[in-house]
Design an enzyme around this catalytic site. Structure first.
Site, mmCIF file in Angstrom:
data_model
loop_
_atom_site.group_PDB
_atom_site.id
_atom_site.type_symbol
_atom_site.label_atom_id
_atom_site.label_comp_id
_atom_site.label_asym_id
_atom_site.label_seq_id
_atom_site.Cartn_x
_atom_site.Cartn_y
_atom_site.Cartn_z
ATOM 1 N N HIS A 308 0.819 -1.243 0.075
ATOM 2 C CA HIS A 308 -0.028 0.052 -0.055
ATOM 3 C C HIS A 308 0.714 1.055 0.016
ATOM 4 C CE1 HIS A 308 -3.151 2.739 1.071
ATOM 5 N NE2 HIS A 308 -3.978 2.002 0.818
ATOM 6 N N ASP A 365 -8.084 -5.746 0.185
ATOM 7 C CA ASP A 365 -8.270 -6.574 -0.726
ATOM 8 C C ASP A 365 -7.925 -7.940 -0.867
ATOM 9 O OD1 ASP A 365 -9.864 -4.385 -2.281
ATOM 10 O OD2 ASP A 365 -7.939 -3.796 -3.161
HETATM 11 N N1 CMC Z 1 4.315 -7.481 -4.766
HETATM 12 C C1 CMC Z 1 5.417 -7.566 -5.120
HETATM 13 N N2 CMC Z 1 6.250 -6.528 -4.771
HETATM 14 C C2 CMC Z 1 5.665 -5.500 -4.332
HETATM 15 C C3 CMC Z 1 4.289 -5.460 -4.194
HETATM 16 C C4 CMC Z 1 3.546 -6.479 -4.274
HETATM 17 N N3 CMC Z 1 2.291 -6.522 -4.331
HETATM 18 N N4 CMC Z 1 3.797 -4.163 -3.969
HETATM 19 C C5 CMC Z 1 5.017 -3.451 -3.765
HETATM 20 N N5 CMC Z 1 6.145 -4.106 -4.544
HETATM 21 C C6 CMC Z 1 7.532 -3.574 -4.136
HETATM 22 C C7 CMC Z 1 7.947 -2.909 -5.683
HETATM 23 O O1 CMC Z 1 8.338 -3.945 -6.667
HETATM 24 C C8 CMC Z 1 9.051 -1.887 -5.154
HETATM 25 O O2 CMC Z 1 10.179 -2.538 -5.024
HETATM 26 P P1 CMC Z 1 11.340 -2.069 -5.428
HETATM 27 O O3 CMC Z 1 11.565 -1.028 -4.063
HETATM 28 O O4 CMC Z 1 12.380 -3.051 -5.272
HETATM 29 O O5 CMC Z 1 11.443 -1.369 -6.707
HETATM 30 C C9 CMC Z 1 8.510 -1.483 -3.825
HETATM 31 O O6 CMC Z 1 7.809 -2.739 -3.196
HETATM 32 C C10 CMC Z 1 7.608 -0.481 -3.712
HETATM 33 O O7 CMC Z 1 6.473 -0.512 -4.463
HETATM 34 P P2 CMC Z 1 5.904 0.660 -5.443
HETATM 35 O O8 CMC Z 1 5.235 0.006 -6.525
HETATM 36 O O9 CMC Z 1 6.772 1.810 -5.257
HETATM 37 O O10 CMC Z 1 4.885 1.169 -4.163
HETATM 38 P P3 CMC Z 1 3.676 2.043 -4.550
HETATM 39 O O11 CMC Z 1 3.137 2.617 -3.146
HETATM 40 O O12 CMC Z 1 3.803 2.920 -5.828
HETATM 41 O O13 CMC Z 1 2.423 1.202 -4.947
HETATM 42 C C11 CMC Z 1 0.532 -0.476 -4.432
HETATM 43 C C12 CMC Z 1 1.298 0.555 -3.857
HETATM 44 C C13 CMC Z 1 -0.652 -0.561 -3.910
HETATM 45 C C14 CMC Z 1 0.134 0.032 -5.857
HETATM 46 C C15 CMC Z 1 1.350 -1.631 -4.773
HETATM 47 O O14 CMC Z 1 1.804 -2.261 -3.355
HETATM 48 C C16 CMC Z 1 0.911 -2.983 -5.663
HETATM 49 O O15 CMC Z 1 0.970 -3.177 -6.841
HETATM 50 N N6 CMC Z 1 0.250 -3.770 -4.881
HETATM 51 C C17 CMC Z 1 -0.580 -4.932 -5.523
HETATM 52 C C18 CMC Z 1 -2.015 -4.361 -5.802
HETATM 53 C C19 CMC Z 1 -2.814 -4.064 -4.755
HETATM 54 O O16 CMC Z 1 -3.169 -5.053 -3.829
HETATM 55 N N7 CMC Z 1 -3.454 -3.144 -4.964
HETATM 56 C C20 CMC Z 1 -4.709 -2.601 -3.755
HETATM 57 C C21 CMC Z 1 -4.171 -1.454 -2.965
HETATM 58 S S1 CMC Z 1 -5.224 -1.125 -1.390
HETATM 59 C C22 CMC Z 1 -6.600 -1.132 -1.948
HETATM 60 C C23 CMC Z 1 -6.955 0.213 -2.975
HETATM 61 O O17 CMC Z 1 -6.234 1.234 -3.113
HETATM 62 O O18 CMC Z 1 -7.928 -0.017 -3.576
#
Ligand code: CMC
Length: 430
Positions: A308, A365
């Protein structure tokens, strides 16, 4: 006055600004950068708004490190235990919990606006039978703006409130209609003697041929999930509603834009993606392999329902839903092997250095789909369920924004990286 000094360094460079600090009731303070371009000639660069507060809001507070979520100051755990979705919707909109009489009036107001114009159903007929319900929901909600446009004055607080109530009231009717259209059932009319969630479940599952017997836990579980999904401050869909709202657009169009933003798998679409992922993993014995794939950046696979932008701790909503999953499945007498897969996945991921280092925990989720599935809600409808609940937050933010004295049209800047100015070359000379 407390200020933040910013100075541009470099040869012959002597530009600086003393920028004011903005404080809220809780949470970190922010530097007000509105004067920065005027005083220094530079903008700020923040893709994805990782370090930017886009507005002041008194609706929801999140402490991502501590795993705290408050609606209007009330902890989500207390609201989940004692409140109802419509009481929470009232709280989000009005800022205070309603009295018994105020709640009864609000429930009645919502109930009398649940029906949709008969001709709105014609929009559904334009969709192919296999249209995704989020596409239908987005289109039909946007078309509501055609029904309430010429007479709607967004500067009138009474009309704004009416639009907010209509959205909360009609969203379940339209959501259920989208589902029934896709399976070829006649659209169901709302039964206003039922509470919000029971009414929705009847519109989803009741057939004209026989009465529907709902297990008592069904509406209770749905109501709790709706409370947990009702608002989450400036998430992508709410920020979209606000961005569209900042132009003075029709509120139904604003919420349709929010629905579009919610659909993505990085946001609300994750609940559908989680269930598909759990089905693909299929068995706890395959969990280690899935976790290894999620750590491999080249795989393009992420653990859906994990991570998140704001929570760097266990999402408090996920903790409540995790508890509730056992209760709901137990009460329904359902044994779902996907729950075993989910529990194993969580256990392995939470012990893994990759997830620990990045503070990736299950989010809202991760477990919600297992409950929806147990209630008979089809997978494609999961994000629609999220949209019904989040409507309460979207309208609360839209209402707050419309009276914000600092409201300006949302218009970010950019760092231009294209070609510098050049002369047009006629076609025969290229
Ligand atoms: N699985 C594997 N690696 C992950 C995941 C994951 N679910 N989420 C983040 N990472 C890694 C990412 O690759 C990055 O690694 P590095 O630092 O080595 O490059 C690090 O963690 C930080 O991730 P980010 O993408 O920069 O973080 P963000 O804040 O931009 O993204 C997020 C947040 C929710 C989009 C992301 O965690 C994600 O894609 N999660 C899976 C989708 C999901 O469950 N979404 C629902 C969010 S909660 C409800 C809502 O908002 O509706």
């Amino acid at each position: 006055m407390e200020t933040f000094e910013i100075r541009l360094s470099g040869e012959g460079e002597n530009r600086s600004a003393a920028l004011p600090i903005v404080h809220g009731t809780l949470g970190p303070s922010a530097v007000d950068i509105t004067r920065l371009p005027r005083e220094t000639g530079v903008f700020t660069y923040d893709p994805g708004f990782v370090a930017t507060a886009s507005c002041k809001s008194a609706i929801t507070y999140i402490d991502g490190d501590a795993g705290v979520l408050l609606y209007r100051g009330y902890p989500i755990e207390q609201l989940a235990r004692h409140s109802t979705f419509l009481e929470v919707a009232y709280l989000l909109m009005h800022g205070e919990l309603p009295s018994r009489q105020q709640l009864a009036e609000f429930e009645r107001e919502v109930a009398i606006h649940t029906m949709i114009h008969e001709s709105l159903k014609n929009f559904l007929n334009g969709f192919h039978y296999d249209a995704h319900p989020m596409a239908m929901l987005c289109g039909v909600i946007a078309s509501l703006s055609a029904f309430y446009h010429y007479k709607l004055d967004v500067h009138d607080p009474v009309q704004r409130k009416l639009a907010a109530i209509r959205l909360i009231a009609k969203m379940p009717t339209i959501a259920a209609a989208c589902y029934r259209y896709s399976i070829g059932w006649p659209i169901a009319y709302p039964r206003n003697n039922l509470d919000y969630c029971t009414r929705f479940l009847h519109m989803m599952f009741e057939v004209p041929a026989e009465p529907l017997q709902l297990p008592p836990i069904a509406a209770k579980a749905l109501d709790l999930l709706f409370i947990l999904h009702a608002d989450h401050e400036q998430n992508a869909s709410t920020s979209t509603v606000r961005l569209v709202g900042s132009t003075g657009a029709n509120p139904y169009a604003c919420v349709a834009a929010g629905i579009a933003a919610l659909w993505g798998p990085a946001h609300g679409g994750a609940n559908e993606a989680v269930l598909r992922m759990l089905m693909e993993i299929g068995d706890p014995k395959n969990v280690a392999q899935a976790v290894a794939r999620a750590k491999d950046k080249k795989s393009g696979f992420r653990l859906m329902g994990f991570g998140h932008r704001v929570y760097k701790n266990y999402d408090p909503r996920a903790a409540i839903i995790r508890e509730m999953t056992h209760e709901v499945l137990g009460a329904l007498g359902v044994s779902d092997p996907l729950l075993e897969v989910a529990l194993a996945l969580e256990e392995v991921a939470l012990k893994d250095e990759y997830f620990i280092e990045r503070k990736l925990y299950p989010n809202v989720d991760f477990y919600s789909g297992i409950i929806y599935k147990a209630l008979g809600i089809p997978t494609e409808m999961f994000t629609v369920m999220f949209a019904i609940a989040r409507t309460a937050g979207w309208v609360a933010h839209w209402l707050e924004q419309q009276t914000d004295p600092e409201l300006k049209i949302g218009r970010p800047r950019q760092i231009y990286t294209g070609a510098a100015s050049r002369d047009y070359v006629p076609l025969d000379q290229r």
